[in-house]
Write an enzyme that holds these catalytic residues in place. Structure first.
Site, short mmCIF file in Angstrom:
data_model
loop_
_atom_site.label_atom_id
_atom_site.label_comp_id
_atom_site.label_asym_id
_atom_site.label_seq_id
_atom_site.Cartn_x
_atom_site.Cartn_y
_atom_site.Cartn_z
N LYS A 75 -10.35 -2.74 0.16
CA LYS A 75 -9.05 -3.40 0.27
C LYS A 75 -8.44 -3.67 -1.10
O LYS A 75 -8.99 -3.29 -2.14
CB LYS A 75 -9.17 -4.67 1.09
CG LYS A 75 -9.62 -4.43 2.53
CD LYS A 75 -8.67 -3.53 3.30
CE LYS A 75 -7.37 -4.22 3.64
NZ LYS A 75 -6.47 -3.39 4.49
N HIS A 93 -2.11 1.27 -0.17
CA HIS A 93 -0.90 0.84 0.56
C HIS A 93 0.32 0.85 -0.37
O HIS A 93 1.06 -0.12 -0.45
CB HIS A 93 -1.10 -0.55 1.16
CG HIS A 93 -2.30 -0.64 2.06
ND1 HIS A 93 -2.45 0.14 3.18
CD2 HIS A 93 -3.43 -1.40 1.97
CE1 HIS A 93 -3.61 -0.16 3.77
NE2 HIS A 93 -4.22 -1.07 3.05
#
Length: 346
Positions: A75, A93
């Site tokens: 992450k 992302h």
């Protein structure tokens, strides 16, 4: 020599890891050097990594790793604005218009580092080579069922927590449902995410309608979505994606009371579920976007962490063959990932 530095995840409620001790042993046998950071929460214990030959590093010490190390996590990195000088493997992302993307790419530009985005690891036909999709679907369906059960009691979904395994999750949800049987529509049902969602729902004995590209080729509108108790979006947002749930759905006549946006991309310009504008989390798993009847959206963006052992082992098994190719970093999946970074980083 390839030096892979496995960092500890620093995000709350994140226990997953992308490399198992067995995988580390395979890398070391190939001649790689593997360092693993201490972690107070990692789902897999440290001792087997050390027994496999990994070197140990302090928690979150990756900024001081040797410059030739490839830093591997899952992450996001802490958003502190510091330049990033290493080569990083993670879910960035940053390529689909997400709000935090430009800042992350600037950090790489400023530091001279490179992002090998796990979402951009694709084969020659553009298909992802490793993904958490199945467990995202499984866990996301579970949280959405819990939200529906909470509505039946006149409430809203309570905080959620990690489960020891999928059987524990199924037992917990069966108790919540107490014999009630909502029905569900899944879009993206043929993919990994949709398959995971359907497996959870069917384990609970719920009726599932499965849609995929053929059923959505018309571009909408899709009144069938509003005619089910539960709806699950299981496709990645991308240009040309139709809208599945219109922005005014809360004001329309509907049976629908829970949306599980498992793809969870509210910041994307291509979001097919434009009834909400922010991700949810473990403490507040849904956002209520309408009343009378309620309409709750579940949009947790680290769903596989609810089942961290199973999801870590599955993902690591998918990724290991490609980690073994890190000694040819400019070729294959890694070369394609670097090209994607260079295209977006400018």
């Amino acid at each position: 020599m390839v030096h892979l530095w496995v960092r500890a995840e620093q995000r709350p409620n994140e226990e997953r890891v992308g490399l198992t001790p067995e995988g580390a042993a395979a890398l070391i046998a190939r001649g790689f050097r593997v360092t693993i950071e201490d972690s107070p929460v990692r789902a897999l214990p440290l001792a087997p990594y050390l027994a496999a030959g990994c070197e140990r590093a302090a928690y979150a010490s990756w900024p001081g790793a040797p410059s030739d190390a490839i830093v591997f996590g899952l992450k996001e990195l802490p958003e502190d604005g510091t330049p990033l000088r290493h080569r990083h493997i993670l879910f960035g992302h940053a390529y689909k218009g997400q709000p935090a993307g430009p800042a992350l790419l600037k950090r790489f530009r400023d530091g001279g580092g490179t992002l090998y985005d796990l979402e951009s690891l694709v084969d020659e036909r553009g298909r992802r080579v490793a993904a958490f999709g199945y467990w995202a679907g499984f866990a996301g369906a579970g949280v959405s069922v819990k939200a529906w059960a909470a509505q039946q009691a006149g409430g809203i979904c309570p905080p959620v927590h990690r489960y020891a395994d999928k059987e524990a999750m199924i037992a917990d949800l069966a108790a919540d449902l107490a014999g009630r049987k909502p029905d569900a529509l899944i879009i993206g049902a043929l993919g990994r995410v949709g398959t995971g969602a359907a497996d959870l729902l069917e384990a609970l004995g719920l009726a599932v309608t499965r849609w995929d590209m053929a059923e959505t080729a018309s571009g909408g509108p899709f009144p069938e979505v509003l005619a089910h108790d539960l709806f699950f979006n299981c496709i990645l947002a991308r240009p040309g994606c139709p809208v599945f749930v219109p922005a005014d759905a809360g004001a329309r006549a509907r049976r629908l009371t829970v949306i599980g946006d498992i793809a969870c991309d509210p910041g994307s310009a291509y979001n097919p579920v434009p009834v909400y504008d922010r991700a949810t989390d473990w403490a507040a798993p849904v956002v209520r976007v309408a009343e009378n009847p309620p309409l709750d959206v579940m949009a947790i963006d680290n769903l596989p962490s609810l089942l961290p052992v199973e999801s870590s082992e599955d993902f690591a098994a998918q990724l290991l063959p490609h980690l073994l190719g890190l000694d040819a970093l400019e070729q294959g999946v890694w070369g394609r990932a670097r090209a994607g970074f260079e295209r977006f980083a400018g």
